[in-house]
Design an enzyme around this catalytic site. Structure first.
Site, PDB file in Angstrom:
ATOM      1  CB  CYS A 170     -35.661 -16.183 -21.125  1.00  0.00           C
ATOM      2  SG  CYS A 170     -34.537 -14.799 -21.342  1.00  0.00           S
TER       3      CYS A 170
ATOM      4  CG  HIS B 128     -39.351 -13.584 -19.295  1.00  0.00           C
ATOM      5  ND1 HIS B 128     -38.869 -14.563 -18.462  1.00  0.00           N
ATOM      6  CD2 HIS B 128     -38.279 -13.005 -19.865  1.00  0.00           C
ATOM      7  CE1 HIS B 128     -37.545 -14.563 -18.502  1.00  0.00           C
ATOM      8  NE2 HIS B 128     -37.153 -13.636 -19.360  1.00  0.00           N
TER       9      HIS B 128
ATOM     10  CD  GLU C 183     -41.931 -16.267 -17.401  1.00  0.00           C
ATOM     11  OE1 GLU C 183     -42.403 -16.462 -18.540  1.00  0.00           O
ATOM     12  OE2 GLU C 183     -40.733 -15.971 -17.206  1.00  0.00           O
TER      13      GLU C 183
HETATM   14  N1  LIG Z   1     -34.126 -13.855 -18.310  1.00  0.00           N
HETATM   15  C1  LIG Z   1     -33.360 -14.888 -18.722  1.00  0.00           C
HETATM   16  O1  LIG Z   1     -33.748 -16.032 -18.697  1.00  0.00           O
HETATM   17  C2  LIG Z   1     -31.956 -14.545 -19.185  1.00  0.00           C
HETATM   18  C3  LIG Z   1     -31.366 -15.635 -20.051  1.00  0.00           C
HETATM   19  C4  LIG Z   1     -29.876 -15.546 -20.187  1.00  0.00           C
HETATM   20  N2  LIG Z   1     -29.256 -15.602 -18.859  1.00  0.00           N
HETATM   21  C5  LIG Z   1     -29.515 -14.253 -20.921  1.00  0.00           C
HETATM   22  O2  LIG Z   1     -29.119 -13.299 -20.267  1.00  0.00           O
HETATM   23  O3  LIG Z   1     -29.648 -14.193 -22.128  1.00  0.00           O
END
Ligand SMILES: NC(=O)CC[C@H](N)C(=O)O
EC number: 6.3.5.3
Length: 226
Positions: A86, A195, A197
């Site tokens: 992300c 994600h 994790e």
């Molecule tokens: N969950 C995250 O890592 C979000 C990544 C980034 N802040 C976004 O909103 O795209």
């Protein structure tokens, strides 16, 4: 042999990443501040999700100038495993370690849900415990997850098998070619918006992310703590 989880101001998935590796996979893992300048002694580096520097300018655009980035770039150039989920993916594209970029979701909203993915390439050091074309489900949570690149880059990604994960049914953010995760040409740097994790124990509702870390530990020759 150690794995570094880098913490930037605004990272909020660093603990998830650390615990997936430490408590679930029993790997030798340490937090490393963005203020550090060295990753000597580490065999892999992980960039967590979150809102580094508040996503100001663009998500990841400021984090890529932190003290730790030259050491991350050095590890990538040495062929060591570098992983970004992300915001970590956004930082890797801003640092030029992965091609293309991540822009605002096409619906202009923050999307937060579990999505079906296709494992497009199971031949990488991050995906060897999956099967080619296997369907998995992982959580996403982002506002700027729409992957884009020029046609030449997209063709190269497809030709070089650098597309590792693709959104399998719906496209939640407008990513070109339904791209959810890519590697660099050498295959040692992986960035993905989902994600893994957050999907490593049944209590989290899904364990489809566990095999990514198991693949890394098996292939990265990273010693697992007894
Ligand atoms: N969950 C995250 O890592 C979000 C990544 C980034 N802040 C976004 O909103 O795209």
């Amino acid at each position: 042999m150690k794995i570094a989880v880098v913490v930037f101001p605004g990272s909020n998935c660093d603990v998830d990443l650390y615990e997936a590796l430490h408590s679930v996979c029993h790997a030798d893992v340490e937090y490393v501040s963005h203020q550090q300048k060295s990753l000597a002694g580490f065999d892999a580096v992980m960039l967590p999700g979150g809102f580094s520097y508040g996503d100001y300018l663009r998500a990841g655009a400021i984090a890529r100038f932190t003290n730790i980035m030259p050491a991350i770039i050095k590890m990538a150039n040495e062929g060591k495993p570098v992983f970004g989920t992300c915001n970590g993916f956004q930082i890797l594209t801003e640092a030029g370690l992965l091609p293309g970029g991540l822009k605002r979701n096409d619906n202009q909203r923050f999307v937060c849900k579990a999505v079906p993915l296709e494992v497009v390439n199971s031949q990488t050091l991050f995906t060897s415990h999956y099967q080619d074309h296997e369907r998995i489900v992982l959580p996403i949570a982002h506002a700027d997850g729409s992957y884009y690149a020029d046609e030449k880059t997209l063709d190269e990604l497809e030709t070089n098998n650098q597309v590792v994960f693709r959104y399998a049914t719906e496209n939640p953010n407008g990513s070109l070619h339904n791209i959810a995760g890519i590697t660099n040409k050498q295959g040692n740097v992986l960035g993905m918006m989902p994600h893994p994790e957050r999907a490593v124990e049944t209590i989290l509702g899904c364990t489809d992310g566990l095999r990514l870390f198991e693949s890394l530990l098996a292939n990265g020759r990273i010693k697992v703590e007894a």
